[in-house]
Design an enzyme around this catalytic site. Structure first.
Site, PDB file in Angstrom:
ATOM      1  N   HIS A 106       0.613  -1.367   0.501  1.00  0.00           N
ATOM      2  CA  HIS A 106       0.035   0.065   0.143  1.00  0.00           C
ATOM      3  C   HIS A 106       0.816   1.362   0.029  1.00  0.00           C
ATOM      4  O   HIS A 106       0.573   2.269   0.735  1.00  0.00           O
ATOM      5  CB  HIS A 106      -1.381  -0.120   1.002  1.00  0.00           C
ATOM      6  CG  HIS A 106      -1.666  -1.262   1.043  1.00  0.00           C
ATOM      7  ND1 HIS A 106      -2.388  -1.736   0.266  1.00  0.00           N
ATOM      8  CD2 HIS A 106      -2.484  -1.684   1.735  1.00  0.00           C
ATOM      9  CE1 HIS A 106      -2.955  -2.215   0.271  1.00  0.00           C
ATOM     10  NE2 HIS A 106      -3.671  -2.503   1.562  1.00  0.00           N
ATOM     11  N   HIS A 175      -9.809   1.668   0.099  1.00  0.00           N
ATOM     12  CA  HIS A 175      -9.543   1.096   0.537  1.00  0.00           C
ATOM     13  C   HIS A 175     -10.912   0.856   1.723  1.00  0.00           C
ATOM     14  O   HIS A 175     -10.606   0.787   3.761  1.00  0.00           O
ATOM     15  CB  HIS A 175      -8.293   1.090   1.634  1.00  0.00           C
ATOM     16  CG  HIS A 175      -8.322  -0.209   2.226  1.00  0.00           C
ATOM     17  ND1 HIS A 175      -8.661  -1.243   2.977  1.00  0.00           N
ATOM     18  CD2 HIS A 175      -6.934  -1.294   1.319  1.00  0.00           C
ATOM     19  CE1 HIS A 175      -7.617  -2.307   3.828  1.00  0.00           C
ATOM     20  NE2 HIS A 175      -7.147  -2.357   2.693  1.00  0.00           N
ATOM     21  N   TYR A 177     -13.877  -0.246   3.946  1.00  0.00           N
ATOM     22  CA  TYR A 177     -13.989  -1.360   4.561  1.00  0.00           C
ATOM     23  C   TYR A 177     -16.350  -0.979   4.524  1.00  0.00           C
ATOM     24  O   TYR A 177     -16.553   0.220   5.704  1.00  0.00           O
ATOM     25  CB  TYR A 177     -14.119  -1.109   5.981  1.00  0.00           C
ATOM     26  CG  TYR A 177     -12.273  -2.049   6.405  1.00  0.00           C
ATOM     27  CD1 TYR A 177     -12.006  -2.979   6.392  1.00  0.00           C
ATOM     28  CD2 TYR A 177     -10.918  -1.218   6.019  1.00  0.00           C
ATOM     29  CE1 TYR A 177     -10.324  -3.460   6.813  1.00  0.00           C
ATOM     30  CE2 TYR A 177      -9.879  -0.830   5.742  1.00  0.00           C
ATOM     31  CZ  TYR A 177      -9.602  -2.706   6.575  1.00  0.00           C
ATOM     32  OH  TYR A 177      -8.434  -3.243   6.360  1.00  0.00           O
ATOM     33  N   GLU A 309     -11.165  -3.871  -3.834  1.00  0.00           N
ATOM     34  CA  GLU A 309     -10.483  -2.908  -3.770  1.00  0.00           C
ATOM     35  C   GLU A 309     -10.338  -3.143  -4.977  1.00  0.00           C
ATOM     36  O   GLU A 309      -9.537  -4.086  -5.631  1.00  0.00           O
ATOM     37  CB  GLU A 309      -8.809  -3.050  -2.648  1.00  0.00           C
ATOM     38  CG  GLU A 309      -9.285  -3.270  -1.373  1.00  0.00           C
ATOM     39  CD  GLU A 309      -8.030  -4.386  -0.634  1.00  0.00           C
ATOM     40  OE1 GLU A 309      -6.923  -3.505  -1.055  1.00  0.00           O
ATOM     41  OE2 GLU A 309      -8.596  -4.518   0.355  1.00  0.00           O
TER      42      GLU A 309
END
Length: 344
Positions: A106, A175, A177, A309
């Site tokens: 990342h 990213h 959630y 993602e």
């Protein structure tokens, strides 16, 4: 019609002020931070008409400053893992910061998620820009990068663009959630998922793709038809899903494709994702352990959310048979991902 507004949300010492932007349509409300181009919240209605925030996050800026799990964040310069943090570009070897076991992940120790982006309003949303200098986290070339978030009705679109002064790998994603029952719900076991992929990438014990592209047919990774996440988690090896599903193959033309659909039957909420990227990492929050206190005091535990993602295939810079991940001077990097929130 989407209303766009902003307010100052806090300050990061040594970096500057952070603004919180709000995008409001008749169906969905989205909040975006200039820190890390983070999607802080996405609120939508269930079949009972109640609005819920579907994105894990924090009540205060400090949570995002300290966060190491990339909640809601824009991830770059290269999302996902690079084996050994090592890459060779045009005959020159580069060593990146190691921050995930033996690998780089990342973007490095201070990736794009820790930068304060410059934002301006556009029709229906905002455009955030960032300059990553030559050598940033070990990567070659100065990279001018932007992400534009727009909200139209029930669809949130993220458009990524970049230019570089030197040839560099690049792989940008968000990213977030999600939990369609609401960000404080205990788990996602009662969600149904389908992913429009004929193949996936097996990985080694450090989560680096082996190089094989394997058909999903006859495996627990066959998600072409809706399956209950809770049941499917019992079938996959390890602690859950953290796998790249192949939406396109090397050499396929740039095109926006349907990627995934997740439904929460109890609330009726549905999330559909489409993207121009050749892959999507389906991740079931396997490492969340309850130590993170999120919005409203919620404790985020294992399998309390999922990520979709959209991305190039992991470690593509070191796999000649994977889709090309290099951006060269004079070229433009451009990809689109759409998140559509409805009810069923």
């Amino acid at each position: 019609m989407t209303e766009v507004s902003k307010q100052q949300w806090g300050e990061v010492p040594g970096l500057g002020n952070v603004d919180r932007w709000t995008l409001q349509s008749s169906q969905v409300r989205v909040e975006v931070l200039t820190l890390g181009a983070i999607i802080r919240s996405v609120c939508s209605r269930g079949k009972d008409g109640r609005m819920e925030d579907l994105v894990l996050g924090f009540d205060h800026l400090e949570g995002y400053v300290l966060d190491r799990r990339y909640l809601g964040a824009m991830v770059g310069r290269v999302a996902n893992r690079i084996a050994g943090g090592r890459l060779v570009v045009e005959g020159t070897e580069y060593q990146l910061d190691i921050n995930n076991g033996p690998n780089a992940i990342h973007g490095g120790l201070r990736g794009f998620n820790k930068a304060i982006w410059v934002a301006e309003a556009v029709k229906g949303g905002l455009c955030l820009r960032h300059t990553s200098p030559d050598g940033d986290q070990g990567y070659p070339g100065e990279l001018q990068v932007s992400v534009t978030y727009t909200l139209q009705g029930e669809t949130l679109t993220a458009e990524y663009q970049a230019h570089s002064t030197k040839t560099t790998p690049i792989n940008l994603t968000n990213h977030s959630y999600f939990n369609l029952a609401g960000q404080g719900a205990a788990d996602i076991y009662d969600h149904e998922v389908s992913i429009s992929a004929q193949s996936y990438l097996p990985v080694d014990d450090t989560s680096i793709p082996t190089g094989e592209v394997r058909e999903v047919e006859g495996t627990p990774f066959d998600l072409r038809k809706p399956v209950l996440i809770g049941c499917q988690l019992n079938k996959v090896p390890g602690t859950g899903f953290d796998d790249n599903f192949c939406l396109a193959l090397p050499g396929d033309p740039w095109a926006e494709r349907h990627a995934a659909r997740v439904c929460h039957p109890v609330s009726g909420r549905v999330l559909e994702v489409s993207t121009s990227q050749p892959g999507v990492q389906f991740y079931t929050a396997n490492v969340l352990d309850g130590s993170l206190m999120g919005k409203g005091g919620a404790r985020y535990r294992k399998h309390s959310a999922f990520c979709l993602e959209t991305q190039n295939w992991p470690n593509a810079v070191n796999q000649a048979s994977f889709p090309d991940s290099l951006l060269r001077p004079g070229e433009e990097y451009r990809h689109i991902t759409r998140f559509t929130f409805t009810t069923a």
